[in-house]
Motif scaffolding. Structure first.
Motif, PDB file in Angstrom:
ATOM      1  N   PHE A   6     -35.523  15.762 -28.260  1.00 21.00           N
ATOM      2  CA  PHE A   6     -34.434  15.116 -27.829  1.00 21.00           C
ATOM      3  C   PHE A   6     -33.361  15.076 -29.270  1.00 21.00           C
ATOM      4  O   PHE A   6     -33.823  15.159 -30.391  1.00 21.00           O
ATOM      5  N   CYS A   8     -29.615  14.307 -29.118  1.00 21.01           N
ATOM      6  CA  CYS A   8     -28.472  13.450 -28.945  1.00 21.01           C
ATOM      7  C   CYS A   8     -28.250  13.201 -27.795  1.00 21.01           C
ATOM      8  O   CYS A   8     -28.376  13.842 -26.689  1.00 21.01           O
ATOM      9  N   SER A   9     -27.277  12.181 -27.532  1.00 26.18           N
ATOM     10  CA  SER A   9     -26.444  11.711 -26.347  1.00 26.18           C
ATOM     11  C   SER A   9     -25.318  12.585 -26.268  1.00 26.18           C
ATOM     12  O   SER A   9     -24.876  12.997 -26.999  1.00 26.18           O
ATOM     13  N   CYS A  10     -24.894  12.957 -24.842  1.00 25.06           N
ATOM     14  CA  CYS A  10     -23.959  13.601 -24.568  1.00 25.06           C
ATOM     15  C   CYS A  10     -22.530  13.136 -25.196  1.00 25.06           C
ATOM     16  O   CYS A  10     -21.619  13.812 -25.490  1.00 25.06           O
ATOM     17  N   ASP A  11     -22.671  11.768 -25.197  1.00 27.84           N
ATOM     18  CA  ASP A  11     -21.445  11.013 -25.617  1.00 27.84           C
ATOM     19  C   ASP A  11     -21.326  11.295 -27.055  1.00 27.84           C
ATOM     20  O   ASP A  11     -20.217  10.882 -27.677  1.00 27.84           O
ATOM     21  N   ASP A  12     -22.053  11.783 -27.787  1.00 29.46           N
ATOM     22  CA  ASP A  12     -22.063  11.843 -29.261  1.00 29.46           C
ATOM     23  C   ASP A  12     -21.217  12.878 -29.659  1.00 29.46           C
ATOM     24  O   ASP A  12     -20.926  12.948 -30.947  1.00 29.46           O
ATOM     25  N   GLY A 102     -27.441  12.833 -19.481  1.00 30.30           N
ATOM     26  CA  GLY A 102     -26.668  12.509 -20.502  1.00 30.30           C
ATOM     27  C   GLY A 102     -27.260  12.584 -21.855  1.00 30.30           C
ATOM     28  O   GLY A 102     -26.833  12.400 -22.625  1.00 30.30           O
ATOM     29  N   ARG A 103     -28.284  13.351 -21.733  1.00 29.68           N
ATOM     30  CA  ARG A 103     -29.029  13.509 -23.158  1.00 29.68           C
ATOM     31  C   ARG A 103     -29.457  15.025 -23.242  1.00 29.68           C
ATOM     32  O   ARG A 103     -29.572  15.754 -22.244  1.00 29.68           O
TER      33      ARG A 103
END
Length: 108
Positions: A6, A8-12, A102-103
């Protein structure tokens, strides 16, 4: 057998930006190219040095191209191809990613 890490999140990583990471001594950055996440080694094909001088500053300020801060080489974010500079015609080396729910995961 491959291992997923893992990252990060896509939102990062906002659209049109990139963010650097180091995992297991592998330095790479992830580009959000209009919702398509791509990763490249943080190493210019010209001299094998990191692309950015300032942390996470991978894009040329007046274009939508990736830039090597040392010699000004410019790369297409969608495939890493150098379109200008001392390594024109060569490409950044891709790093395998998986995007799921989303990850973002690096595949080793």
């Amino acid at each position: 057998m491959s291992t997923e890490h893992f990252i990060c999140s896509c939102d990062d990583i906002q659209t049109g930006t990139a963010k650097g990471f180091c995992v297991n001594d592998l330095r790479f950055f992830i580009v959000n190219n209009h919702g398509n996440f791509l990763a490249y080694l943080n190493s210019c094909p010209h001299l094998k040095i990191p692309l950015e001088w300032q942390e996470n500053s991978f894009f040329c300020q007046d274009t939508d191209l990736l830039r090597c801060a040392t010699h000004g080489a410019l790369f297409l974010p969608e495939n890493g191809l150098c379109v200008s500079g001392p390594c024109a015609g060569r490409s950044l080396e891709r790093v395998d990613l998986i995007v799921r729910a989303g990850r973002i995961y690096w595949v080793q």
